[in-house]
Design an enzyme around this catalytic site. Sequence first.
Site, PDB file in Angstrom:
ATOM      1  N   HIS A  24       0.818  -1.214   0.000  1.00 47.94           N
ATOM      2  CA  HIS A  24       0.000   0.000   0.000  1.00 47.94           C
ATOM      3  C   HIS A  24       0.853   1.266   0.000  1.00 47.94           C
ATOM      4  CE1 HIS A  24      -4.168   0.833  -0.185  1.00 47.94           C
ATOM      5  NE2 HIS A  24      -4.435   1.061   1.083  1.00 47.94           N
ATOM      6  N   ASN A  72      -6.952   6.592   4.104  1.00 46.76           N
ATOM      7  CA  ASN A  72      -8.370   6.922   3.933  1.00 46.76           C
ATOM      8  C   ASN A  72      -8.672   8.414   3.991  1.00 46.76           C
ATOM      9  OD1 ASN A  72      -8.542   4.174   3.911  1.00 46.76           O
ATOM     10  ND2 ASN A  72      -9.843   3.991   5.717  1.00 46.76           N
ATOM     11  N   ASP A  97      -0.565   2.537  -5.254  1.00 45.52           N
ATOM     12  CA  ASP A  97      -0.585   1.105  -5.561  1.00 45.52           C
ATOM     13  C   ASP A  97      -1.859   0.795  -6.328  1.00 45.52           C
ATOM     14  OD1 ASP A  97      -1.841   1.748  -2.936  1.00 45.52           O
ATOM     15  OD2 ASP A  97      -2.397  -0.362  -2.965  1.00 45.52           O
ATOM     16  N   ASN A 118      -9.192   3.505  -1.418  1.00 46.00           N
ATOM     17  CA  ASN A 118      -9.686   4.497  -0.459  1.00 46.00           C
ATOM     18  C   ASN A 118      -8.915   5.810  -0.506  1.00 46.00           C
ATOM     19  OD1 ASN A 118     -11.769   2.875   0.463  1.00 46.00           O
ATOM     20  ND2 ASN A 118     -10.509   1.927   2.046  1.00 46.00           N
TER      21      ASN A 118
END
Length: 193
Positions: A24, A72, A97, A118
């Site tokens: 991530h 997020n 990513d 997100n």
Amino acid sequence: MAGTPLKIIVGLGNPGPEHLLTRHNAGFWFVDALASKLGAGFRSHAKFHGDICRVQYCGQDITLLKPSTYMNRSGLAIRALADYIKVEPAEILVVHDELDLPVGDARFKLGGGAGGHNGLRDTITHMGPDFWRLRIGVGHPGDKSQVIDYVLRRAPREEEEKILASIDQSLQTLPTFLEQGAERAMNGLHSKK
């Protein structure tokens, strides 16, 4: 051929040592590599909810950003910086990513949806969809229920090396993007394997 001006390059990721090497954080890896290449370093700025680094690259003043808001809420940091330096969405490149690309692939893209990401979703909420993306392929675990664990884990060594190689190829293509335009850069990057 006209280049594509960028004022901000954002790497998406999660802060903290526990997230540093996870899939991530591919966006963080990219901006860290670019800063390192230019001999520049990041400094934390509470006003921008992240770490920033100002660089001169290919004749352009560019601010690199690593949001410290967690994935997020990435859009909060991007908006704060964009408002401060008065930047349009099309002058922003968000590096992230990408589950829908094979490991080792990288693609430029302008606009679009969040695709379940997100960090992109929050960026679109704050900035609208019309910013550039550099999608770093990390592959897909094959089962939607495994996605969260997958992106928050470190990739096996062979896959990690492919991801790092795609980041390196993307960095090599960035001057083309800035000086000759996105189309030529996309053709160059998308044809590399």
